[in-house]
Motif scaffolding. Structure first.
Motif, PDB file in Angstrom:
ATOM      1  N   GLU A 172     -23.012  44.907 -13.884  1.00  0.00           N
ATOM      2  CA  GLU A 172     -21.555  45.036 -13.788  1.00  0.00           C
ATOM      3  C   GLU A 172     -20.951  43.690 -13.400  1.00  0.00           C
ATOM      4  N   LYS A 173     -19.709  43.481 -13.791  1.00  0.00           N
ATOM      5  CA  LYS A 173     -19.050  42.225 -13.417  1.00  0.00           C
ATOM      6  C   LYS A 173     -18.711  42.260 -11.939  1.00  0.00           C
ATOM      7  N   PRO A 174     -18.573  41.109 -11.245  1.00  0.00           N
ATOM      8  CA  PRO A 174     -18.807  39.764 -11.759  1.00  0.00           C
ATOM      9  C   PRO A 174     -20.306  39.472 -11.795  1.00  0.00           C
ATOM     10  N   PHE A 211     -18.849  44.070 -19.326  1.00  0.00           N
ATOM     11  CA  PHE A 211     -17.442  43.985 -19.745  1.00  0.00           C
ATOM     12  C   PHE A 211     -17.215  45.077 -20.788  1.00  0.00           C
ATOM     13  N   MET A 212     -16.841  46.270 -20.277  1.00  0.00           N
ATOM     14  CA  MET A 212     -16.854  47.450 -21.147  1.00  0.00           C
ATOM     15  C   MET A 212     -15.746  47.459 -22.183  1.00  0.00           C
ATOM     16  N   ARG A 213     -14.676  46.650 -21.955  1.00  0.00           N
ATOM     17  CA  ARG A 213     -13.578  46.733 -22.922  1.00  0.00           C
ATOM     18  C   ARG A 213     -14.027  46.323 -24.320  1.00  0.00           C
ATOM     19  N   SER A 272      -8.089  46.816   1.536  1.00  0.00           N
ATOM     20  CA  SER A 272      -9.052  45.706   1.571  1.00  0.00           C
ATOM     21  C   SER A 272      -9.070  44.918   0.257  1.00  0.00           C
ATOM     22  N   PHE A 273      -8.363  45.404  -0.752  1.00  0.00           N
ATOM     23  CA  PHE A 273      -8.332  44.716  -2.054  1.00  0.00           C
ATOM     24  C   PHE A 273      -7.287  43.603  -1.961  1.00  0.00           C
ATOM     25  N   ARG A 274      -7.750  42.391  -1.622  1.00  0.00           N
ATOM     26  CA  ARG A 274      -6.839  41.280  -1.326  1.00  0.00           C
ATOM     27  C   ARG A 274      -6.415  40.546  -2.620  1.00  0.00           C
ATOM     28  N   ARG A 296     -10.460  38.134  -9.156  1.00  0.00           N
ATOM     29  CA  ARG A 296     -11.900  38.206  -9.421  1.00  0.00           C
ATOM     30  C   ARG A 296     -12.358  39.561  -9.977  1.00  0.00           C
ATOM     31  N   ASP A 297     -11.725  40.653  -9.525  1.00  0.00           N
ATOM     32  CA  ASP A 297     -12.184  41.982  -9.942  1.00  0.00           C
ATOM     33  C   ASP A 297     -11.327  42.615 -11.026  1.00  0.00           C
ATOM     34  N   SER A 298     -10.070  42.200 -11.135  1.00  0.00           N
ATOM     35  CA  SER A 298      -9.190  42.834 -12.123  1.00  0.00           C
ATOM     36  C   SER A 298      -8.905  41.878 -13.285  1.00  0.00           C
ATOM     37  N   LEU A 299      -8.320  40.707 -12.972  1.00  0.00           N
ATOM     38  CA  LEU A 299      -7.994  39.737 -14.036  1.00  0.00           C
ATOM     39  C   LEU A 299      -9.233  39.306 -14.822  1.00  0.00           C
ATOM     40  N   VAL A 300     -10.409  39.427 -14.209  1.00  0.00           N
ATOM     41  CA  VAL A 300     -11.644  39.040 -14.902  1.00  0.00           C
ATOM     42  C   VAL A 300     -11.771  39.776 -16.246  1.00  0.00           C
ATOM     43  N   HIS A 301     -11.224  40.984 -16.345  1.00  0.00           N
ATOM     44  CA  HIS A 301     -11.289  41.701 -17.635  1.00  0.00           C
ATOM     45  C   HIS A 301     -10.431  40.992 -18.693  1.00  0.00           C
ATOM     46  N   GLU A 302      -9.252  40.505 -18.269  1.00  0.00           N
ATOM     47  CA  GLU A 302      -8.400  39.793 -19.233  1.00  0.00           C
ATOM     48  C   GLU A 302      -9.062  38.471 -19.628  1.00  0.00           C
ATOM     49  N   PHE A 339      -1.225  44.351 -11.977  1.00  0.00           N
ATOM     50  CA  PHE A 339      -0.418  45.037 -10.963  1.00  0.00           C
ATOM     51  C   PHE A 339      -1.276  46.214 -10.477  1.00  0.00           C
ATOM     52  N   VAL A 340      -1.868  46.061  -9.284  1.00  0.00           N
ATOM     53  CA  VAL A 340      -2.901  47.026  -8.889  1.00  0.00           C
ATOM     54  C   VAL A 340      -2.400  48.182  -8.017  1.00  0.00           C
ATOM     55  N   ARG A 341      -1.116  48.127  -7.628  1.00  0.00           N
ATOM     56  CA  ARG A 341      -0.574  49.289  -6.891  1.00  0.00           C
ATOM     57  C   ARG A 341       0.732  49.711  -7.534  1.00  0.00           C
ATOM     58  N   GLY A 386      -0.152  55.069 -12.400  1.00  0.00           N
ATOM     59  CA  GLY A 386      -1.376  55.380 -13.146  1.00  0.00           C
ATOM     60  C   GLY A 386      -1.981  54.141 -13.760  1.00  0.00           C
ATOM     61  N   TYR A 387      -3.048  54.347 -14.527  1.00  0.00           N
ATOM     62  CA  TYR A 387      -3.831  53.250 -15.094  1.00  0.00           C
ATOM     63  C   TYR A 387      -3.320  52.909 -16.484  1.00  0.00           C
ATOM     64  N   GLU A 388      -2.856  51.689 -16.651  1.00  0.00           N
ATOM     65  CA  GLU A 388      -2.351  51.256 -17.954  1.00  0.00           C
ATOM     66  C   GLU A 388      -2.994  49.928 -18.301  1.00  0.00           C
ATOM     67  N   ASP A 395      -7.238  56.692 -13.300  1.00  0.00           N
ATOM     68  CA  ASP A 395      -8.456  55.996 -12.895  1.00  0.00           C
ATOM     69  C   ASP A 395      -9.082  55.314 -14.110  1.00  0.00           C
ATOM     70  N   PHE A 396      -9.597  54.100 -13.886  1.00  0.00           N
ATOM     71  CA  PHE A 396     -10.194  53.374 -15.025  1.00  0.00           C
ATOM     72  C   PHE A 396     -11.435  54.072 -15.558  1.00  0.00           C
ATOM     73  N   ARG A 397     -12.109  54.878 -14.716  1.00  0.00           N
ATOM     74  CA  ARG A 397     -13.302  55.569 -15.217  1.00  0.00           C
ATOM     75  C   ARG A 397     -12.932  56.631 -16.250  1.00  0.00           C
TER      76      ARG A 397
HETATM   77  C1  ISE Z   1     -12.183  47.554 -11.085  1.00  0.00           C
HETATM   78  O1  ISE Z   1     -13.296  46.929 -10.487  1.00  0.00           O
HETATM   79  C2  ISE Z   1     -12.337  47.554 -12.556  1.00  0.00           C
HETATM   80  O2  ISE Z   1     -13.239  46.996 -13.120  1.00  0.00           O
HETATM   81  C3  ISE Z   1     -11.213  48.159 -13.284  1.00  0.00           C
HETATM   82  O3  ISE Z   1     -11.425  48.145 -14.671  1.00  0.00           O
HETATM   83  C4  ISE Z   1      -9.954  47.406 -12.944  1.00  0.00           C
HETATM   84  O4  ISE Z   1      -8.862  48.008 -13.581  1.00  0.00           O
HETATM   85  C5  ISE Z   1      -9.716  47.384 -11.450  1.00  0.00           C
HETATM   86  O5  ISE Z   1      -8.553  46.628 -11.180  1.00  0.00           O
HETATM   87  C6  ISE Z   1     -10.926  46.791 -10.725  1.00  0.00           C
HETATM   88  O6  ISE Z   1     -10.726  46.864  -9.352  1.00  0.00           O
END
Ligand code: ISE
Length: 342
Positions: A98-100, A127-129, A165-167, A173-179, A230-232, A236-238, A278-280
């Motif tokens: 899983e990333k990173p 990187f599941m996308r 705790s999600f700073r 590192r955890d969200s933008l990494v997908h983009e 935008f994490v909050r 919902g998840y878009e 939820d992203f899952r």
């Molecule tokens: C989470 O770790 C993920 O990988 C999700 O796809 C992402 O949307 C979320 O922001 C991350 O925290």
């Protein structure tokens, strides 16, 4: 292709690891979950107990070395990935990580080098996308050349909620990494420069957290990518991506799935649909296809999808992103030359 089922061990059975355990047990063919490991031994034991023939192993490196584990899925926190991926490489075991890949470029590069020195590709990055049917179709459309050259990407990535705790750095590192990965994937080139802007935060943001964030990537060829993370957003998840080409545009991820109807309750037309929370859920199919592709490729003795190099490149871009977050200024991405890598 071997006739044998692939015996898989999972390291880290928090949210994502537990989700993958269900997937391997119920929705993946040609594989069998045989072992799980987690620092929370009660959690690992509880999960193992839900499936037939699954053992809980206390030491994650013992799971890697276990003779009954053919391949490893790593869903532990990023700061332990270097040691765990390295153990897989040393044991010659295929790994879906899983990333990173790791927390910084130097350690990610060590893994890229270790894999090359071993002489065999073993690492697939999570990187599941890339496996999401719409993103995969977008990639195929862009590669077909029908729309002409890709000029711009506009990415939107919103989560309903995250813990306090999600700073701000984790949004990079955890969200933008997908983009980061989607941009490298769709353009087929590296990102040369990153700028992260800090708009006025939502009143829902945790104290001191910059949310939403807007960022701009300049690709090596000069093309530009815009991102909103935008994490909050409290709704919902878009996740969507608009590609703008010389002769047209295309959008992946529009919430379009439900029945479209103009039959509203009164005079108004409506169309309906739920926004997943939820992203899952949103990417469940992408994860299913990703894990099945990993299992199938591993049984053929191959690696498909994002590589250790893709993990390294994403880590280096996120490092630059975190530096830019601190100042708001553009930061160049200092990536080694893949051609000259020994
Ligand atoms: C989470 O770790 C993920 O990988 C999700 O796809 C992402 O949307 C979320 O922001 C991350 O925290």
């Amino acid at each position: 292709m071997t006739d044998q089922e692939l015996r898989v061990g999972i390291i880290g059975v928090g949210l994502m690891g537990a989700d993958h355990a269900e997937r391997l047990a119920h929705r993946t063919s040609g594989a069998r979950l045989v072992a799980v490991s987690d620092p929370d031994t009660a959690r690992a034991g509880g999960l193992a107990g839900r499936f037939d023939g699954v053992r809980a192993v206390t030491d994650p490196l013992a799971l890697v070395g276990d003779g009954e584990v053919d391949a490893v899925l790593i869903a532990s926190p990023g700061f332990v990935h270097e040691e765990q991926v390295l153990a897989c490489l040393e044991a010659g075991k295929p790994v879906l990580c899983e990333k990173p890949l790791t927390m910084d470029g130097a350690s990610s590069l060590r893994l890229v080098r270790a894999e090359r020195e071993g002489g065999r590709a073993l690492v697939q990055l999570g990187f599941m996308r890339r496996f999401d049917p719409e993103y995969a179709r977008l990639k195929a459309l862009l590669d077909s050349g029908r729309l002409g050259r890709l000029l711009l990407l506009h990415n939107i990535h919103r989560n309903k909620d995250v813990p306090d705790s999600f700073r701000s750095e984790m949004i990079v590192r955890d969200s933008l990494v997908h983009e980061v990965d989607v941009s490298r994937f769709l353009f087929g080139e590296e990102i040369a420069e990153v700028t992260v802007y800090s708009p006025t935060p939502t009143s829902a943001a945790a104290e001191g957290v910059i949310d939403p964030q807007v960022s701009v990537f300049r690709m090596a060829s000069g093309a530009v990518v815009t991102n909103e993370v935008f994490v909050r957003n409290q709704v919902g998840y878009e996740v969507r991506c608009e590609a703008v080409c010389e002769r047209g545009s295309a959008i992946a991820g529009r919430p379009w799935g439900d029945l479209y109807t103009t039959a509203g309750s009164g005079d108004e037309g409506v169309w309906g649909g739920m926004v997943p929370t939820d992203f899952r859920d949103r990417f469940a199919l992408a994860y299913d296809i990703e894990v099945q592709a990993w299992v199938d490729a591993t049984r053929r003795g191959e690696v498909v999808g994002p590589t250790a190099w893709d993990g390294y490149a994403a880590t280096v871009v996120c490092e630059a992103g975190m530096a830019s977050l601190a100042t708001g200024a553009p930061v160049a991405v200092d990536i080694v030359d893949q051609e000259t890598l020994t």
